[in-house]
Enzyme design. Structure first.
Site, PDB file in Angstrom:
ATOM      1  N   GLN A 105      -2.576  -4.614   3.172  1.00 43.15           N
ATOM      2  CA  GLN A 105      -1.263  -5.237   2.949  1.00 43.15           C
ATOM      3  C   GLN A 105      -0.546  -5.403   4.281  1.00 43.15           C
ATOM      4  O   GLN A 105       0.521  -5.997   4.338  1.00 43.15           O
ATOM      5  CB  GLN A 105      -0.420  -4.358   2.037  1.00 43.15           C
ATOM      6  CG  GLN A 105      -1.010  -4.165   0.657  1.00 43.15           C
ATOM      7  CD  GLN A 105      -0.297  -3.053  -0.098  1.00 43.15           C
ATOM      8  OE1 GLN A 105       0.786  -3.238  -0.628  1.00 43.15           O
ATOM      9  NE2 GLN A 105      -0.901  -1.885  -0.127  1.00 43.15           N
ATOM     10  N   HIS A 123      -1.448  -9.960   2.810  1.00 43.41           N
ATOM     11  CA  HIS A 123      -0.128 -10.513   3.098  1.00 43.41           C
ATOM     12  C   HIS A 123      -0.106 -11.350   4.385  1.00 43.41           C
ATOM     13  O   HIS A 123       0.953 -11.550   4.975  1.00 43.41           O
ATOM     14  CB  HIS A 123       0.919  -9.390   3.174  1.00 43.41           C
ATOM     15  CG  HIS A 123       1.173  -8.727   1.857  1.00 43.41           C
ATOM     16  ND1 HIS A 123       1.659  -7.445   1.749  1.00 43.41           N
ATOM     17  CD2 HIS A 123       0.988  -9.160   0.584  1.00 43.41           C
ATOM     18  CE1 HIS A 123       1.769  -7.129   0.446  1.00 43.41           C
ATOM     19  NE2 HIS A 123       1.361  -8.151  -0.267  1.00 43.41           N
ATOM     20  N   GLY A 191      -2.259   5.139   2.455  1.00 47.80           N
ATOM     21  CA  GLY A 191      -0.939   4.846   3.008  1.00 47.80           C
ATOM     22  C   GLY A 191      -0.196   3.699   2.362  1.00 47.80           C
ATOM     23  O   GLY A 191       0.452   2.922   3.048  1.00 47.80           O
ATOM     24  N   THR A 192      -0.314   3.607   1.036  1.00 47.56           N
ATOM     25  CA  THR A 192       0.508   2.608   0.350  1.00 47.56           C
ATOM     26  C   THR A 192       1.252   3.261  -0.800  1.00 47.56           C
ATOM     27  O   THR A 192       0.708   4.115  -1.493  1.00 47.56           O
ATOM     28  CB  THR A 192      -0.333   1.409  -0.158  1.00 47.56           C
ATOM     29  OG1 THR A 192       0.516   0.534  -0.924  1.00 47.56           O
ATOM     30  CG2 THR A 192      -1.517   1.820  -0.992  1.00 47.56           C
ATOM     31  N   SER A 193       2.509   2.854  -0.972  1.00 47.84           N
ATOM     32  CA  SER A 193       3.292   3.390  -2.077  1.00 47.84           C
ATOM     33  C   SER A 193       2.931   2.677  -3.383  1.00 47.84           C
ATOM     34  O   SER A 193       3.396   3.055  -4.443  1.00 47.84           O
ATOM     35  CB  SER A 193       4.784   3.246  -1.783  1.00 47.84           C
ATOM     36  OG  SER A 193       5.119   1.883  -1.637  1.00 47.84           O
ATOM     37  N   ASN A 217      -2.702  10.135   1.209  1.00 45.48           N
ATOM     38  CA  ASN A 217      -1.252   9.975   1.394  1.00 45.48           C
ATOM     39  C   ASN A 217      -0.646  11.371   1.460  1.00 45.48           C
ATOM     40  O   ASN A 217      -0.939  12.206   0.615  1.00 45.48           O
ATOM     41  CB  ASN A 217      -0.659   9.188   0.209  1.00 45.48           C
ATOM     42  CG  ASN A 217       0.698   8.578   0.518  1.00 45.48           C
ATOM     43  OD1 ASN A 217       1.583   9.245   1.035  1.00 45.48           O
ATOM     44  ND2 ASN A 217       0.854   7.309   0.183  1.00 45.48           N
ATOM     45  N   PRO A 218       0.199  11.640   2.464  1.00 46.74           N
ATOM     46  CA  PRO A 218       0.834  12.964   2.518  1.00 46.74           C
ATOM     47  C   PRO A 218       1.790  13.198   1.349  1.00 46.74           C
ATOM     48  O   PRO A 218       2.142  14.333   1.060  1.00 46.74           O
ATOM     49  CB  PRO A 218       1.582  12.964   3.855  1.00 46.74           C
ATOM     50  CG  PRO A 218       1.531  11.583   4.385  1.00 46.74           C
ATOM     51  CD  PRO A 218       0.523  10.799   3.616  1.00 46.74           C
ATOM     52  N   ALA A 236      -3.223   9.772   7.339  1.00 44.54           N
ATOM     53  CA  ALA A 236      -4.402   8.903   7.342  1.00 44.54           C
ATOM     54  C   ALA A 236      -5.411   9.311   8.411  1.00 44.54           C
ATOM     55  O   ALA A 236      -6.618   9.392   8.136  1.00 44.54           O
ATOM     56  CB  ALA A 236      -3.973   7.453   7.539  1.00 44.54           C
TER      57      ALA A 236
HETATM   58  P1  NAD Z   1       5.335   1.524   1.979  1.00 44.76           P
HETATM   59  O1  NAD Z   1       6.196   1.516   3.189  1.00 44.76           O
HETATM   60  O2  NAD Z   1       5.918   1.154   0.686  1.00 44.76           O
HETATM   61  O3  NAD Z   1       4.694   2.975   1.779  1.00 44.76           O
HETATM   62  C1  NAD Z   1       4.088   3.659   2.836  1.00 44.76           C
HETATM   63  C2  NAD Z   1       3.270   4.803   2.245  1.00 44.76           C
HETATM   64  O4  NAD Z   1       2.568   5.415   3.320  1.00 44.76           O
HETATM   65  C3  NAD Z   1       4.119   5.887   1.582  1.00 44.76           C
HETATM   66  O5  NAD Z   1       3.561   6.216   0.331  1.00 44.76           O
HETATM   67  C4  NAD Z   1       4.016   7.075   2.563  1.00 44.76           C
HETATM   68  O6  NAD Z   1       4.024   8.320   1.892  1.00 44.76           O
HETATM   69  C5  NAD Z   1       2.665   6.816   3.196  1.00 44.76           C
HETATM   70  N1  NAD Z   1       2.519   7.368   4.541  1.00 44.76           N
HETATM   71  C6  NAD Z   1       3.461   7.609   5.482  1.00 44.76           C
HETATM   72  N2  NAD Z   1       2.922   8.097   6.598  1.00 44.76           N
HETATM   73  C7  NAD Z   1       1.588   8.176   6.379  1.00 44.76           C
HETATM   74  C8  NAD Z   1       0.470   8.612   7.154  1.00 44.76           C
HETATM   75  N3  NAD Z   1       0.617   9.042   8.408  1.00 44.76           N
HETATM   76  N4  NAD Z   1      -0.760   8.553   6.590  1.00 44.76           N
HETATM   77  C9  NAD Z   1      -0.928   8.104   5.321  1.00 44.76           C
HETATM   78  N5  NAD Z   1       0.082   7.688   4.546  1.00 44.76           N
HETATM   79  C10 NAD Z   1       1.325   7.717   5.059  1.00 44.76           C
HETATM   80  O7  NAD Z   1       4.095   0.624   2.363  1.00 44.76           O
HETATM   81  P2  NAD Z   1       3.291  -0.415   1.493  1.00 44.76           P
HETATM   82  O8  NAD Z   1       2.914   0.187   0.189  1.00 44.76           O
HETATM   83  O9  NAD Z   1       2.232  -0.911   2.381  1.00 44.76           O
HETATM   84  O10 NAD Z   1       4.313  -1.590   1.149  1.00 44.76           O
HETATM   85  C11 NAD Z   1       5.159  -2.151   2.168  1.00 44.76           C
HETATM   86  C12 NAD Z   1       4.955  -3.640   2.412  1.00 44.76           C
HETATM   87  O11 NAD Z   1       5.482  -3.983   3.724  1.00 44.76           O
HETATM   88  C13 NAD Z   1       3.505  -4.011   2.524  1.00 44.76           C
HETATM   89  O12 NAD Z   1       3.330  -5.358   2.278  1.00 44.76           O
HETATM   90  C14 NAD Z   1       3.249  -3.690   3.977  1.00 44.76           C
HETATM   91  O13 NAD Z   1       2.117  -4.263   4.490  1.00 44.76           O
HETATM   92  C15 NAD Z   1       4.488  -4.246   4.659  1.00 44.76           C
HETATM   93  N6  NAD Z   1       4.669  -3.518   5.931  1.00 44.76           N
HETATM   94  C16 NAD Z   1       3.674  -3.665   6.841  1.00 44.76           C
HETATM   95  C17 NAD Z   1       3.694  -2.963   8.026  1.00 44.76           C
HETATM   96  C18 NAD Z   1       2.522  -3.160   8.965  1.00 44.76           C
HETATM   97  O14 NAD Z   1       1.928  -4.238   8.984  1.00 44.76           O
HETATM   98  N7  NAD Z   1       2.128  -2.138   9.709  1.00 44.76           N
HETATM   99  C19 NAD Z   1       4.751  -2.085   8.306  1.00 44.76           C
HETATM  100  C20 NAD Z   1       5.787  -1.967   7.340  1.00 44.76           C
HETATM  101  C21 NAD Z   1       5.726  -2.691   6.144  1.00 44.76           C
END
Ligand code: NAD
Ligand code: ZN
Length: 254
Positions: A105, A123, A191-193, A217-218, A236
């Site tokens: 994502q 995405h 690492g996705t909610s 996921n933590p 992760a």
């Molecule tokens: P989210 O922000 O909703 O959830 C993040 C999840 O990651 C949470 O459940 C959290 O507990 C977990 N998390 C936090 N730190 C972690 C770690 N070190 N290791 C493992 N897990 C960890 O993210 P989502 O579900 O991906 O939804 C958000 C949307 O926004 C998506 O489309 C996402 O791709 C986008 N987004 C992308 C980026 C990116 O490209 N890096 C950054 C922010 C948001």
């Protein structure tokens, strides 16, 4: 019955290593250890920019220049980020023949930077800019260099080729992701909610076809209590590194 953490990692490694037909579904959490803040448990730039105010197609159509203040900062954060052991570990699993593909994502390009070959960017990404008026496309870097917000030759402000809230995931991408989800023996959800549709349907699709759902996921998520079989409650990078160690013990050296 309480499960010992080492037992969970071992069982997960067995599910991955024995059938060698896994798919990973990743979210913002996998890139947190690369310095890119996730949305949930908002930190860093998302304190300044509420995603629901900035990352929607409605906001972009109304005031693209304003949305570009957020986008340019995001692109900047991405350009300074490097893959962490979780991205690198998934690339290793692909090379070992354990992992078929990554459905991400994320829009940060870090899976490709880590060496993963089959990546479905659910995405989209920020590599390309598209004009919503005349549909011309440009490489991001070249247009952004000329100024923010980047403009099309027709004069309109360009949009990165990513899926904003309120936009549809391209049909081809959705089909491709669903086919992967349906045909794997194990799904590694990292690492996705799992709150953003339609990405959150991927684990359900895999589960319905009998795949083992392994969650890294933590925190607990909506999936943890419903369809997750094995929850590795670590970051992760720690979890993927431990999994790799175990898988290497199971698999015969190639
Ligand atoms: P989210 O922000 O909703 O959830 C993040 C999840 O990651 C949470 O459940 C959290 O507990 C977990 N998390 C936090 N730190 C972690 C770690 N070190 N290791 C493992 N897990 C960890 O993210 P989502 O579900 O991906 O939804 C958000 C949307 O926004 C998506 O489309 C996402 O791709 C986008 N987004 C992308 C980026 C990116 O490209 N890096 C950054 C922010 C948001
Ligand atoms: Zn144009």
């Amino acid at each position: 019955m309480a499960h010992h953490p080492d037992r969970i990692v071992r069982e997960a490694a067995e599910a991955l290593g024995a059938r060698r037909n896994a798919v990973a579904l990743t979210g913002a959490g996998i890139s947190v250890e690369s310095g890119i803040p996730a949305f949930r448990g908002a930190q860093g730039m998302w304190e300044k920019y509420d995603p629901m105010e900035y990352a929607t197609i409605g906001a972009f159509l109304k005031d693209p220049a304003r949305v570009w203040t957020m986008l340019s900062e995001m692109v900047d954060v991405f350009s300074r980020a490097a893959p962490n052991p979780a991205h690198l570990g998934l690339a290793d699993m692909e090379k070992m023949g354990v992992l078929r593909s990554v459905i991400t994502q994320n829009v940060d390009g870090l899976h490709q930077a880590a060496g993963s070959r089959k990546v479905i960017e659910f995405h989209g990404n920020t590599e390309e800019l598209v004009c919503l008026a005349c549909f011309r496309r440009y490489p991001s870097r070249e247009r952004i260099r000329e100024g923010i917000p980047p403009k099309c030759e027709c004069g309109k402000i360009l949009k990165p080729n990513l899926v904003l809230f309120g936009e549809k995931v391209p049909w081809v991408t959705q089909e491709e992701a669903e086919a992967e989800a349906e045909n794997c023996a194990a799904l590694l959800v990292i690492g996705t909610s799992a709150q953003v549709t339609p990405a959150c349907d991927i684990p359900l699709i895999s589960r319905r076809k009998g795949a083992v759902i392994i969650e890294i996921n933590p925190e607990e998520t909506f999936l943890t209590r419903t369809i997750t079989d094995l929850h590795i409650r670590e970051s992760a990078s720690v979890a993927v590194s431990r999994l790799l160690e175990e898988i290497r013990e199971i698999l015969p050296p190639s």
